[in-house]
Enzyme design. Structure first.
Site, PDB file in Angstrom:
ATOM      1  N   HIS A 160      41.332 -68.588  11.065  1.00  0.00           N
ATOM      2  CA  HIS A 160      41.432 -68.829  12.558  1.00  0.00           C
ATOM      3  C   HIS A 160      42.433 -70.069  12.746  1.00  0.00           C
ATOM      4  O   HIS A 160      42.220 -71.184  12.759  1.00  0.00           O
ATOM      5  CB  HIS A 160      40.114 -69.212  12.828  1.00  0.00           C
ATOM      6  N   GLU A 264      45.065 -65.592  14.941  1.00  0.00           N
ATOM      7  CA  GLU A 264      44.192 -65.502  14.065  1.00  0.00           C
ATOM      8  C   GLU A 264      44.093 -64.158  13.016  1.00  0.00           C
ATOM      9  O   GLU A 264      44.066 -63.111  13.855  1.00  0.00           O
ATOM     10  CB  GLU A 264      42.606 -65.726  14.614  1.00  0.00           C
TER      11      GLU A 264
HETATM   12  C1  BG6 Z   1      38.195 -68.096  18.976  1.00  0.00           C
HETATM   13  C2  BG6 Z   1      37.150 -67.220  19.791  1.00  0.00           C
HETATM   14  O1  BG6 Z   1      38.551 -67.375  17.836  1.00  0.00           O
HETATM   15  O2  BG6 Z   1      37.564 -69.198  18.702  1.00  0.00           O
HETATM   16  C3  BG6 Z   1      36.853 -67.654  21.041  1.00  0.00           C
HETATM   17  O3  BG6 Z   1      37.606 -65.841  20.190  1.00  0.00           O
HETATM   18  C4  BG6 Z   1      35.980 -69.105  20.584  1.00  0.00           C
HETATM   19  O4  BG6 Z   1      35.862 -67.035  22.055  1.00  0.00           O
HETATM   20  C5  BG6 Z   1      37.012 -70.033  19.828  1.00  0.00           C
HETATM   21  O5  BG6 Z   1      35.661 -69.881  22.004  1.00  0.00           O
HETATM   22  C6  BG6 Z   1      36.527 -71.264  19.175  1.00  0.00           C
HETATM   23  O6  BG6 Z   1      35.280 -71.217  18.600  1.00  0.00           O
HETATM   24  P1  BG6 Z   1      34.508 -72.153  18.149  1.00  0.00           P
HETATM   25  O7  BG6 Z   1      33.162 -71.639  17.674  1.00  0.00           O
HETATM   26  O8  BG6 Z   1      35.411 -72.867  16.947  1.00  0.00           O
HETATM   27  O9  BG6 Z   1      34.326 -73.130  19.303  1.00  0.00           O
END
Ligand code: BG6
Length: 298
Positions: A160, A264
């Protein structure tokens, strides 16, 4: 732990730190780049290849605490992506980014890159993460379902990656033009390919489907192009929370959203990975940076 690590991995260009909350990280300083990885989550938090500005984005509001994800860098999402489908009390994006990983190898390669190998277990899977900090950042998440597992298993994963940008409203992302996508900010509707580079003009949260393509993030203000090449990944997520969602996230500054975008490298939904006992799968992302000439016609 710190002393043990220092003794075991006494390699020029490698050092270890522990923050006031007890989180331990490894810091890389070589001729090719600087970088850092936290053992919680095997989380790459920074990478700056020589001659360039930092490539990865980190929130000023991030937690660096046991059991809380770091906001920025490269969280590893595993064994599910987003909220858990059957139990919403489980942590978003799975356990991998929250648990401790062990450093099992570190070596300086002939290219000057520093290669780190980390491992952890998330029942019934055995995970290894290999990351090469050099003039490229190469990350491979390998998932093994051991031979003695009771049955076949499936999982989702994502590297990510948060990128630092001059202003998300002025960048473009090429490479996903032919892919259809699930638009998570529009009722998770399946939308057709757009045939044009992505421009971010509002909250964006998209899962691009059946795409193995490289993405190129072009940032004309900062005169750089970041390439995300990948292997073993059939989905790509593009995310920017924009104004309102940023305000709802405690670990994300209200005014920080223009400075980042996530691209990602993932296997999500219908592209989840299915393994039989004894099988493994590797998901790889390779990030590189090039100068963008100012008179380039975008
Ligand atoms: C992204 C998702 O990959 O991560 C989003 O598609 C999400 O929907 C974002 O809000 C952040 O996620 P987190 O759990 O780290 O707040």
């Amino acid at each position: 732990m710190l002393n043990e690590l220092k003794q075991r991995f006494s390699i020029p260009g490698l050092s270890f730190e522990q923050n006031h909350n007890g989180l331990v990280s490894v810091v890389i300083q070589s001729a090719a780049c600087t970088g850092e990885l936290f053992f919680q989550g095997a989380h790459v938090s920074s990478w700056r290849p020589f001659g360039h500005e930092p490539v990865l984005w980190l929130s000023q509001k991030s937690n660096y605490e046991k059991g809380k994800p770091i906001r920025g860098g490269v969280p590893i999402c595993f064994p599910w992506f987003g909220p858990n489908a059957s139990n919403t009390t489980l942590p978003a994006h799975g356990f991998a980014r929250l648990q401790e990983w062990q450093l099992v190898g570190a070596q300086q390669k002939n290219s000057g890159a520093m290669e780190l190998s980390l491992e952890t277990t998330i029942d019934p899977f055995r995970l290894s993460f290999q990351v090469e900090f050099g003039n490229e950042l190469k990350m491979t998440l390998k998932t093994l379902l051991p031979q003695n597992a009771m049955s076949s298993q499936s999982y989702e994963d994502a590297l990510h990656t948060y990128f630092s940008v001059s202003d998300v409203r002025t960048i473009s992302i090429r490479g996903l033009e032919p892919a259809s996508f699930i638009d998570k900010v529009d009722d998770a509707q399946l939308k057709p390919a757009t045939d044009s580079p992505i421009r971010i003009e509002s909250e964006t949260d998209r899962v691009y489907l059946d795409t193995q393509s490289d993405c190129v993030l072009e940032d004309t203000q900062w005169k750089r192009a970041i390439r995300v090449a990948k292997l073993g990944s059939a989905s790509t997520v593009v995310w920017n929370p924009w104004i309102d969602k940023s305000k709802r996230m405690a670990d994300f500054g209200d005014a920080e959203w223009p400075g980042m975008v996530c691209i990602e490298t993932a296997n999500i939904g219908d592209s989840r990975i299915r393994l039989s006992p004894g099988e493994s799968h590797s998901t790889t992302a390779v990030i590189s940076v090039d100068a963008l000439s100012t008179n380039r016609n975008l």
